[in-house]
Design a protein around this motif. Structure first.
Motif, PDB file in Angstrom:
ATOM      1  N   THR A  83      38.985  37.617  35.195  1.00  0.00           N
ATOM      2  CA  THR A  83      39.039  39.077  35.161  1.00  0.00           C
ATOM      3  C   THR A  83      40.473  39.565  35.155  1.00  0.00           C
ATOM      4  O   THR A  83      40.816  40.502  34.409  1.00  0.00           O
ATOM      5  N   GLU A 106      41.941  39.831  31.742  1.00  0.00           N
ATOM      6  CA  GLU A 106      41.369  40.772  30.783  1.00  0.00           C
ATOM      7  C   GLU A 106      42.350  41.892  30.448  1.00  0.00           C
ATOM      8  O   GLU A 106      43.091  42.359  31.321  1.00  0.00           O
ATOM      9  N   TYR A 108      42.599  43.530  40.746  1.00  0.00           N
ATOM     10  CA  TYR A 108      41.259  42.991  40.968  1.00  0.00           C
ATOM     11  C   TYR A 108      41.334  42.121  42.206  1.00  0.00           C
ATOM     12  O   TYR A 108      41.836  40.998  42.162  1.00  0.00           O
ATOM     13  N   HIS A 152      34.834  44.827  30.620  1.00  0.00           N
ATOM     14  CA  HIS A 152      34.734  43.865  31.725  1.00  0.00           C
ATOM     15  C   HIS A 152      33.277  43.682  32.156  1.00  0.00           C
ATOM     16  O   HIS A 152      32.816  42.551  32.342  1.00  0.00           O
ATOM     17  N   LEU A 154      31.517  37.734  33.649  1.00  0.00           N
ATOM     18  CA  LEU A 154      30.883  38.605  34.632  1.00  0.00           C
ATOM     19  C   LEU A 154      29.359  38.519  34.510  1.00  0.00           C
ATOM     20  O   LEU A 154      28.655  38.470  35.530  1.00  0.00           O
TER      21      LEU A 154
END
Length: 99
Positions: free
Chosen positions: A33, A36, A42, A69, A75
């Motif tokens: 993540t 990204e 995060y 995301h 995810l």
């Protein structure tokens, strides 16, 4: 407001006997993540008084980046792994910073 970042607080509650399994799944999400496009921050937190309570604190450049995301393969895979390990669906809330 169009250039304003999006803040997210996402809360995940593990079943009491599944805390370590949930933690492992959530930890797997952090590095992909952070790579990204649009991810500014995060972080994963675990409640020091209730180990079943996990919270992601996130900052994204836009709703579009956040939506990308939420649809990302890593995810989606993580969400599938959480089935049967959590008490309820994750509580994901979007915020704007008030200045």
């Amino acid at each position: 407001m169009t250039n304003q970042t999006i803040r997210v607080v996402a809360r995940i509650i593990a079943l009491p006997n599944k805390v370590e399994e949930v933690k492992a799944v959530l930890l797997e999400l952090i590095e992909p993540t952070r790579q990204e496009a649009g991810a500014i921050e995060y972080e994963l937190l675990q409640n020091q008084y209730d180990p079943t309570d996990f919270t992601f604190v996130e900052k994204w450049i836009s709703d579009e980046a956040l939506n990308t995301h939420l649809d990302s393969p890593h995810l989606q895979a993580g969400a599938a792994k959480l089935e049967g390990l959590v008490t309820i669906a994750p509580d994901i809330r979007r915020y704007h910073l008030l200045e």
